[in-house]
Write an enzyme that holds these catalytic residues in place. Structure first.
Site, PDB file in Angstrom:
ATOM      1  N   GLY A 158       0.817  -1.204   0.000  1.00  0.00           N
ATOM      2  CA  GLY A 158       0.000   0.000   0.000  1.00  0.00           C
ATOM      3  C   GLY A 158       0.847   1.248   0.000  1.00  0.00           C
ATOM      4  O   GLY A 158       2.080   1.197   0.006  1.00  0.00           O
TER       5      GLY A 158
ATOM      6  N   GLY B 111       2.831   1.183   3.306  1.00  0.00           N
ATOM      7  CA  GLY B 111       3.556   0.003   3.719  1.00  0.00           C
ATOM      8  C   GLY B 111       2.891  -1.279   3.248  1.00  0.00           C
ATOM      9  O   GLY B 111       1.805  -1.262   2.660  1.00  0.00           O
TER      10      GLY B 111
ATOM     11  N   VAL C 218       1.067  -5.135   3.286  1.00  0.00           N
ATOM     12  CA  VAL C 218      -0.037  -5.798   3.970  1.00  0.00           C
ATOM     13  C   VAL C 218       0.215  -7.303   3.921  1.00  0.00           C
ATOM     14  O   VAL C 218       0.559  -7.850   2.865  1.00  0.00           O
ATOM     15  CB  VAL C 218      -1.395  -5.467   3.320  1.00  0.00           C
ATOM     16  CG1 VAL C 218      -2.530  -6.159   4.061  1.00  0.00           C
ATOM     17  CG2 VAL C 218      -1.622  -3.963   3.296  1.00  0.00           C
TER      18      VAL C 218
ATOM     19  N   ASP D  96     -10.097   8.874  -1.014  1.00  0.00           N
ATOM     20  CA  ASP D  96      -9.244   8.001  -1.833  1.00  0.00           C
ATOM     21  C   ASP D  96     -10.019   6.762  -2.273  1.00  0.00           C
ATOM     22  O   ASP D  96      -9.501   5.648  -2.241  1.00  0.00           O
ATOM     23  CB  ASP D  96      -7.985   7.603  -1.057  1.00  0.00           C
ATOM     24  CG  ASP D  96      -6.879   7.102  -1.991  1.00  0.00           C
ATOM     25  OD1 ASP D  96      -6.893   7.466  -3.180  1.00  0.00           O
ATOM     26  OD2 ASP D  96      -6.005   6.351  -1.532  1.00  0.00           O
TER      27      ASP D  96
END
Length: 668
Positions: free
Chosen positions: A360, A363, A365, A476
């Protein structure tokens, strides 16, 4: 005593740096390679096709610095691609690919898939069609032998340079997916270069380069130079001008020399080997102490902020131990559980690459299985991002207030030293974009499933805007942030950029624009104004993508239809709306219903925010077969190229491409 993974990572980095100083084997010059474990048989049709493909590449390299081709027929078809760094000459490109062709066969004999990187080019082949598909799962990091004395300051300078050229390479048409930049650091100059393979879309190029950036702290922390090699893009920075066109003389003292004197090196190694053990131990202890102190302060700050946001004015009454962030007396923070780091390490097999679900904006997942057998998705915020703490606080404070079947559930969170983790319910079918835009997997989504996804997302956004205790703008919304459960039911995820509106507040503005190219409303992308109508616009884009099976980002049909929105608009005006339909829907789609949904999508993406319907109106239109729909005004055809835009505020360094606005939480 249990130390955090960050401690062990620090020790590992220090050991690697020390070993590099003692031996030149640890940092060999190119070629570097990745070879698949699956193999083809000698003399097979696949091997013959591979030989013919590889033989054809050097001659093409004399004409083009980027090329992809296939050879043979299924099931023995071979797909190949090469990329030369943009600054080299055509002759150098041809020579580099000729070398790579020989090296890939030598280094990866009989492999069905392989990638090899030379000094100035890369070559890749596979038994599967990878053209246009992003691959960031096999990144390789290579660092310079020497380290910088002020790593955090240096890392900040590098990040600023890389963020700028990443946006330029991906979204500037003239850049051609290649960019370089120089920037000062103390009395030296940092030289940086990025490049993507030309088969990628602009959005995928940006994603690839940002993923490469997130790998830098793990492989190359404090190193004065680094290369991140991925099958889809390339990133490098040094203290000397390693590419053509750079200004300033090369500094031999900082470059990776290729002609070391072996006798001198032997004497140097003999002189330092006796002290190496003590030095490593001493520096490890120092680094650990500094990081431990910094981590405790960072964790305490996060806890304090979360407590303040949730009206926990008396920490003692609520039972918080800020030293370890343990909840005494089995209390919880609101209705969500704190999950300790050891449990999450066990659940994810110590954050193994095999458990990685994706990458992501903040960072990676990971998939995990808790001790009670429950499957979870663990979002691990990158430690190098300055925005990580703010995003963490924002996501916890937003999601802990929300309960809806079309919003992903937050099960728990963890703060331990530098580690900040969020634990969500696991969604087995992954993100919508991974299925919708895949030519093979897209067939799983027939018309009824797509209607269910559209309806579910609409209801989730309506809940955020009107039905929850708080008025929330997601900011978003996109296909990659819509996750699918076992039955393909949608759930909206990733609230790190969400904005909480207080009271009757209806519109706000920001100089830090966040979001994703192709989904941002024009008033937001151009002027920074956002409201609930910003989410309506993004929903309209998502709806049109779902029914067409095409991405808005990177779409180009003609001068009359430079975007997916323009294409839909022109087809509808010409009475050819059914041409907009995803061919995979031909056997399952109700034509009249398709045209109605296309109409609703165009209403949502009108250029003027005032003309767009609210989400409550959208839900009613989706549910009613007899609703009278107004005629849509034209959508914004020319939005420019925006993707996670960076805004630099005065006197404030920004090193993350995701800006964040957090307002005081006030219930409606």
């Amino acid at each position: 005593m249990v130390y955090s993974p960050m401690f062990y990572n620090s020790i590992q980095v220090l050991l690697l740096c020390s070993l590099a100083f003692l031996s030149d084997v640890a940092f060999a010059d190119p070629p570097y390679e990745i070879c698949s474990s699956s193999s083809h048989a000698n003399g097979s049709a696949f091997e013959n096709n591979l030989k013919n493909l590889l033989l054809s590449l050097p001659s093409n390299a004399s004409i083009s610095k980027s090329y992809n081709a296939s050879y043979g027929d299924d099931p023995d078809k071979v797909y190949g691609l090469y990329m030369c760094l943009d600054y080299i000459s055509s002759e150098s490109c041809q020579n580099c690919i000729a070398t790579a062709r020989m090296d890939i066969v030598k280094l990866c004999p009989e492999a069905e898939e392989a990638v090899v990187w030379e000094e100035e080019c890369q070559l890749r082949y596979s038994n599967r069609n990878f053209f246009g598909k992003l691959n960031i799962s096999e990144n390789i990091g290579k660092d310079n032998m020497q380290n910088i004395s002020e790593p955090e300051k240096f890392e900040s300078a590098v990040n600023e340079i890389l963020y700028n050229i990443t946006e330029k390479a991906a979204f500037s048409p003239s850049a051609n997916m290649y960019a370089t930049r120089e920037g000062p650091f103390e009395d030296k100059t940092i030289y940086a270069l990025v490049q993507c393979t030309k088969d990628l879309s602009a959005a995928n190029c940006s994603t690839c380069l940002k993923s490469a950036m997130t790998d830098i702290p793990g492989c190359c922390y404090a190193s004065i130079g680094a290369r991140i090699l991925t099958p889809s893009c390339y990133l490098r920075y040094e203290f000397y001008p390693f590419y053509e066109g750079a200004t300033g003389p090369a500094d031999p003292s900082t470059s990776n020399s290729k002609g070391h004197n072996s006798g001198k090196k032997t004497r140097m190694i003999a002189g330092i080997v006796a002290a190496a053990g003590l030095a490593i131990t001493f520096f490890s202890i120092c680094i650990f102490c500094v990081m431990k102190n910094k981590s405790e302060k960072g964790a305490n700050g996060i806890i304090s902020h979360l407590i303040e946001l949730n009206n926990f004015s008396q920490r003692e009454d609520k039972g918080f131990d800020l030293q370890n962030f343990q909840v005494r007396n089995d209390r919880k923070v609101e209705e969500f559980s704190y999950i300790d780091l050891d449990s999450l390490c066990l659940a994810t097999r110590n954050f193994s690459d095999s458990n990685k679900l994706g990458q992501g904006g903040f960072g990676p997942v990971y998939k995990g299985i808790l001790t009670d057998g429950q499957e979870v998705a663990v979002k691990r915020l990158s430690t190098f991002s300055d925005q990580g703490t703010e995003e963490f606080i924002n996501e916890v404070q937003v999601i802990m207030k929300l309960q809806h079947k079309n919003l992903v559930r937050l099960l728990g969170f963890c703060v331990d030293g530098e580690e900040k983790l969020l634990v969500y319910e696991f969604m087995p079918n992954g993100s919508l974009d991974a299925i919708l835009f895949d030519p093979m997997q897209g067939a799983q989504l027939d018309w009824s499933k797509r209607l269910n996804i559209i309806s579910g997302v609409a209801k989730g956004i309506l809940y955020l805007h009107e039905d929850s205790r708080l008025k929330i703008i997601h900011r978003d919304l996109k296909t990659s942030n819509v996750l699918l459960d076992h039955h393909m039911n949608p759930k909206i995820s990733d609230f790190g950029m969400a904005r909480i509106f207080a009271g009757s507040e209806g519109e706000a503005s920001t100089i830090t624009i966040v979001g994703t190219y192709g989904y941002m409303a024009p008033e937001y992308a151009m002027e920074g104004y956002y409201s609930i109508k910003s989410d309506v616009f993004a929903f309209g884009v998502l709806l049109l993508e779902i029914i067409s099976g095409k991405r808005n980002a990177g779409f180009y049909q003609s001068k009359q239809a430079p975007s997916l929105l323009a294409y839909a608009w022109h087809l509808r005006n010409e009475g050819k709306g059914l041409d907009f339909m995803d061919p995979l829907l031909a056997d399952s789609c109700n034509h009249h219903q398709f045209l109605e949904y296309m109409h609703i999508g165009l209403l949502c993406v009108q250029e003027d925010a005032y003309d767009r319907p609210t989400m409550s109106s959208v839900v009613l239109m989706l549910q009613s077969e007899s609703a009278t729909l107004s005629q849509p005004e034209r959508p914004p055809f020319f939005l420019g190229r925006f993707n996670d835009i960076v805004s630099y505020e005065p006197d404030r360094e920004q090193h993350s491409v995701n800006g964040l606005t957090i307002s005081k939480v006030v219930p409606r």
